[in-house]
Design a protein around this motif. Sequence first.
Motif, PDB file in Angstrom:
ATOM      1  N   LEU A 194       1.238  -1.486   0.135  1.00 33.02           N
ATOM      2  CA  LEU A 194      -0.001   0.374   0.137  1.00 33.02           C
ATOM      3  C   LEU A 194       0.223   1.041   0.463  1.00 33.02           C
ATOM      4  N   THR A 195       2.252   1.495   0.341  1.00 33.35           N
ATOM      5  CA  THR A 195       3.040   2.824   0.540  1.00 33.35           C
ATOM      6  C   THR A 195       4.227   2.577  -0.852  1.00 33.35           C
ATOM      7  N   ASP A 196       4.736   1.180  -1.693  1.00 37.62           N
ATOM      8  CA  ASP A 196       5.662   1.144  -2.075  1.00 37.62           C
ATOM      9  C   ASP A 196       4.789   1.286  -3.221  1.00 37.62           C
ATOM     10  N   GLY A 197       4.042   0.580  -3.642  1.00 33.13           N
ATOM     11  CA  GLY A 197       3.259  -1.124  -4.651  1.00 33.13           C
ATOM     12  C   GLY A 197       3.129  -1.954  -4.761  1.00 33.13           C
ATOM     13  N   PRO A 198       2.426  -3.015  -6.157  1.00 36.37           N
ATOM     14  CA  PRO A 198       3.219  -4.322  -5.158  1.00 36.37           C
ATOM     15  C   PRO A 198       4.180  -5.111  -6.040  1.00 36.37           C
ATOM     16  N   LYS A 199       5.104  -3.994  -6.686  1.00 34.46           N
ATOM     17  CA  LYS A 199       6.402  -4.490  -6.759  1.00 34.46           C
ATOM     18  C   LYS A 199       7.635  -4.216  -5.727  1.00 34.46           C
TER      19      LYS A 199
END
Length: 326
Positions: A194-199
């Motif tokens: 949720l902070t930095d994305g699915p990667k």
Amino acid sequence: MAVRTFVPILIPGLLATAVSAGCSSNSSSAASGKPQGTPALTKAQAQQALTSFADGINRAGHGFSGKTLRSVEADPQLSMDYAALRLRRTIRKRPPKLAFTDTTFYIPRLTGYPHWFAADAVSGKGKGALRHALLFTQAKQGAPWLLAADPYPSENALSRVALDPQGLATPVGPDVKDLAVAPAKLPQAHASLLTDGPKASGASVLADGAKTSETYKALKQGEKVLAGRGVTLSSRFSPGRYKVYALRTKDRGAVVWYVLQQNEAYSASRRGKLAVSGDLIGLAPAKSARTRMDTTVLVQYLATVPPKGRATVSGMYRKAVAAHGT
């Protein structure tokens, strides 16, 4: 539950977007195949605990009473519902009366305290019906049973819980090795996504969905919309300081309750861009947000973790619990 208002993540006065702890050492060994421990309580006692909770929460809602709320809830539920109670008290709107139907109890075998059990139940009727995945805890012998968590599952995830011949569930330890991801590692994985994305590192253990990848996309879109209106938003998620609870499922996976904390910071170059509104009402004076607003949000989740594959998040309850404007 009756005193809360379920509101998606609210950027004060500007935008609504869709975002909307460990098993104790009493967990049995699910791998041994041999039941360990004793039932946390009987089904009759579980029903009594649920009935007492509903009675207490209705009294708390009718009287806007934080004291009564504390007699039937424990954190994180208590902090979240107390904030919801403050909102309702501010807008002078009592919650509807709470009553549960279609209840199924999931009682684990435990070897120590805290004791705990889960319940699948429905409140409301028709289009207003709401499914609950309630989790109650008892701190020590003779202590009251208190509601500690209640994410709203979008499906009956608890129906997957495995029951032994005596109708009892098996708790899953936080660090078990036979799942796609250990329950204790879920909060950090979800917070990273949720902070930095699915990667982000570790985020791949979570399946795409409304409460994972789609929430991240909505947050990023919300930041862009706000930027166009002269407001900067930064948002970070971290594992909540609460225990993770889990029960074994029929496919040797687990359903897991856990909590994240979200910290949001809004800033604007000009006054009038920010306002204490929506989910933040009651947490700070209405005109306190002049050019900056900092909020603390708790988010409960219910996830289903398979032995192999990716975990699916099916339940959530989100509530801002603190706000400070300058």
